[in-house]
Design a protein around this motif. Structure first.
Motif, PDB file in Angstrom:
ATOM      1  N   UNK A   1      -8.361  -7.022  -2.271  1.00 18.45           N
ATOM      2  CA  UNK A   1      -7.522  -5.295  -2.687  1.00 18.45           C
ATOM      3  C   UNK A   1      -7.027  -4.688  -1.923  1.00 18.45           C
ATOM      4  N   UNK A   2      -5.856  -4.057  -2.004  1.00 19.71           N
ATOM      5  CA  UNK A   2      -5.484  -3.532  -0.980  1.00 19.71           C
ATOM      6  C   UNK A   2      -4.863  -2.356  -1.974  1.00 19.71           C
ATOM      7  N   UNK A   3      -4.886  -0.750  -1.434  1.00 21.81           N
ATOM      8  CA  UNK A   3      -3.924   0.343  -2.122  1.00 21.81           C
ATOM      9  C   UNK A   3      -3.196   0.792  -0.933  1.00 21.81           C
ATOM     10  N   UNK A   4      -1.606   0.879  -1.879  1.00 23.53           N
ATOM     11  CA  UNK A   4      -1.067   1.334  -0.756  1.00 23.53           C
ATOM     12  C   UNK A   4      -1.719   3.415  -0.107  1.00 23.53           C
ATOM     13  N   UNK A   5      -1.303   2.925   1.330  1.00 20.00           N
ATOM     14  CA  UNK A   5      -1.816   4.758   2.212  1.00 20.00           C
ATOM     15  C   UNK A   5      -0.771   4.927   2.550  1.00 20.00           C
ATOM     16  N   UNK A   6       0.148   4.500   3.541  1.00 24.30           N
ATOM     17  CA  UNK A   6       1.642   5.366   3.652  1.00 24.30           C
ATOM     18  C   UNK A   6       2.512   6.026   2.595  1.00 24.30           C
TER      19      UNK A   6
ATOM     20  N   UNK B   1      -8.205  -3.245   5.699  1.00 26.98           N
ATOM     21  CA  UNK B   1      -9.280  -4.117   5.503  1.00 26.98           C
ATOM     22  C   UNK B   1      -8.887  -5.264   5.043  1.00 26.98           C
ATOM     23  N   UNK B   2      -9.911  -6.240   5.755  1.00 29.45           N
ATOM     24  CA  UNK B   2      -9.753  -7.912   5.865  1.00 29.45           C
ATOM     25  C   UNK B   2     -10.895  -8.336   5.025  1.00 29.45           C
ATOM     26  N   UNK B   3      -9.893  -9.669   4.773  1.00 30.11           N
ATOM     27  CA  UNK B   3     -11.210 -10.048   3.613  1.00 30.11           C
ATOM     28  C   UNK B   3     -11.179 -11.892   4.016  1.00 30.11           C
ATOM     29  N   UNK B   4     -12.052 -12.568   3.853  1.00 26.29           N
ATOM     30  CA  UNK B   4     -11.981 -14.226   3.566  1.00 26.29           C
ATOM     31  C   UNK B   4     -10.960 -15.336   2.923  1.00 26.29           C
ATOM     32  N   UNK B   5      -9.901 -15.812   3.281  1.00 30.91           N
ATOM     33  CA  UNK B   5      -9.646 -17.064   1.902  1.00 30.91           C
ATOM     34  C   UNK B   5      -9.828 -18.507   2.024  1.00 30.91           C
TER      35      UNK B   5
ATOM     36  N   UNK C   1      -2.760  -3.373  13.294  1.00 28.09           N
ATOM     37  CA  UNK C   1      -3.952  -3.201  13.995  1.00 28.09           C
ATOM     38  C   UNK C   1      -5.088  -2.955  13.589  1.00 28.09           C
ATOM     39  N   UNK C   2      -5.578  -2.493  12.786  1.00 29.34           N
ATOM     40  CA  UNK C   2      -6.737  -1.928  11.715  1.00 29.34           C
ATOM     41  C   UNK C   2      -6.706  -3.072  11.415  1.00 29.34           C
ATOM     42  N   UNK C   3      -6.219  -4.240  10.784  1.00 29.08           N
ATOM     43  CA  UNK C   3      -6.508  -5.741   9.897  1.00 29.08           C
ATOM     44  C   UNK C   3      -6.899  -6.735  10.977  1.00 29.08           C
TER      45      UNK C   3
END
Length: 279
Positions: free
Chosen positions: A111-116, A132-136, A156-158
């Protein structure tokens, strides 16, 4: 050599939820027929985006859904074994978030919530606070929404969290303040492509960029869905029209080739970069 077909969608979505679900189902079917193992749908594919980015009407906002709403289960059923990323407005108590979910028929992967939040989005949505990255099944994935990709730190964080593929879900319009006669000449059109390619090249990762098409209120959405390789090269694209950009590649091998001599993530010098916290 383990190749994967990855698809990015350009399509129009609005407030009619059954229409949206029908369009999502059609795109999933088309991607499956093309052999895709992953499909990235646009931001706000469930319920549509804002009709006015500068002065959003509080009485005409996109519908908001809880993180476990049955409408997301319907998309998971359609996805089956395909990895599908899709954007929607997420409700959390009194807060609303511009959100994305990545899922298969087996459940939620990330999941992701828009930061900017650009322009007047801050009057409508609360901001997320993490990447945050996640495995698929197709590799390690991270997600960005719209304006997030304007900031190099987001991707870059991802990448530093191991993301091999970054899905960029957008409802990205042409310039509102400086409209061009043709979308190909539009400033936001140029930036949309530039950010996709730069984020891929600087992190040596695959970027899968979806976007809405058509017009809502005073906004024209750009389309320009694409798959970008880790050298910043566009592997497939839709231009401004609705459709799917589908590329077949060995993600791990492409990244390894890009990093064979120059390994950007290993060559960072964080102690030399001045940040807002240190100024």
């Amino acid at each position: 050599m383990a190749t994967t077909r990855i698809a990015a969608a350009a399509a129009h979505f609005g407030r009619d939820l059954e229409y949206d679900l029908g369009r999502i189902g059609k795109l999933i079917t088309d991607a499956r027929d093309a052999g895709a193992g992953m499909l990235v749908l646009p931001d706000a594919a469930v319920g549509g985006y804002l009709a006015d980015l500068r002065h959003p009407d509080p009485g005409a906002l996109p519908p908001a859904f809880g993180p476990d709403d049955p409408i997301l289960d319907r998309i998971a059923i359609m996805a089956r074994d395909m990895v599908v990323c899709v954007g929607y407005c997420e409700a959390d108590g009194d807060e609303r978030y511009n959100a994305a979910i990545c899922l298969t028929g087996d459940g939620v992967l990330g999941r992701h919530r828009k930061v900017h939040l650009p322009a007047a989005e801050v009057t409508v949505y609360a901001a997320g606070d993490t990447f945050a990255a996640f495995d698929t099944p197709v590799g390690r994935v991270g997600m960005l929404i719209d304006y997030d990709k304007t900031f190099p730190e987001s991707a870059r964080t991802l990448a530093l969290d191991g993301a091999q593929i970054v899905a960029c879900l957008s409802a990205w319009p042409a310039s509102i303040t400086n409209q061009a006669p043709k979308l190909s000449q539009d400033r936001q059109s140029r930036l949309f492509d530039l950010y996709d390619c730069a984020r891929a090249a600087e992190n040596q990762i695959v970027v899968v960029s979806s976007n809405q098409t058509g017009a809502v209120g005073g906004m024209r959405f750009l389309g320009q869905a694409k798959v970008v390789g880790p050298a910043g090269n566009i592997l497939a694209r839709t231009w401004a029209k609705a459709g799917l950009a589908v590329a077949e590649l060995d993600v791990a091998a492409e990244i390894a080739t890009a990093r064979r001599v120059l390994r950007h993530l290993d060559e960072l010098k964080p102690d030399s970069y001045r940040t807002a916290a240190t100024t």
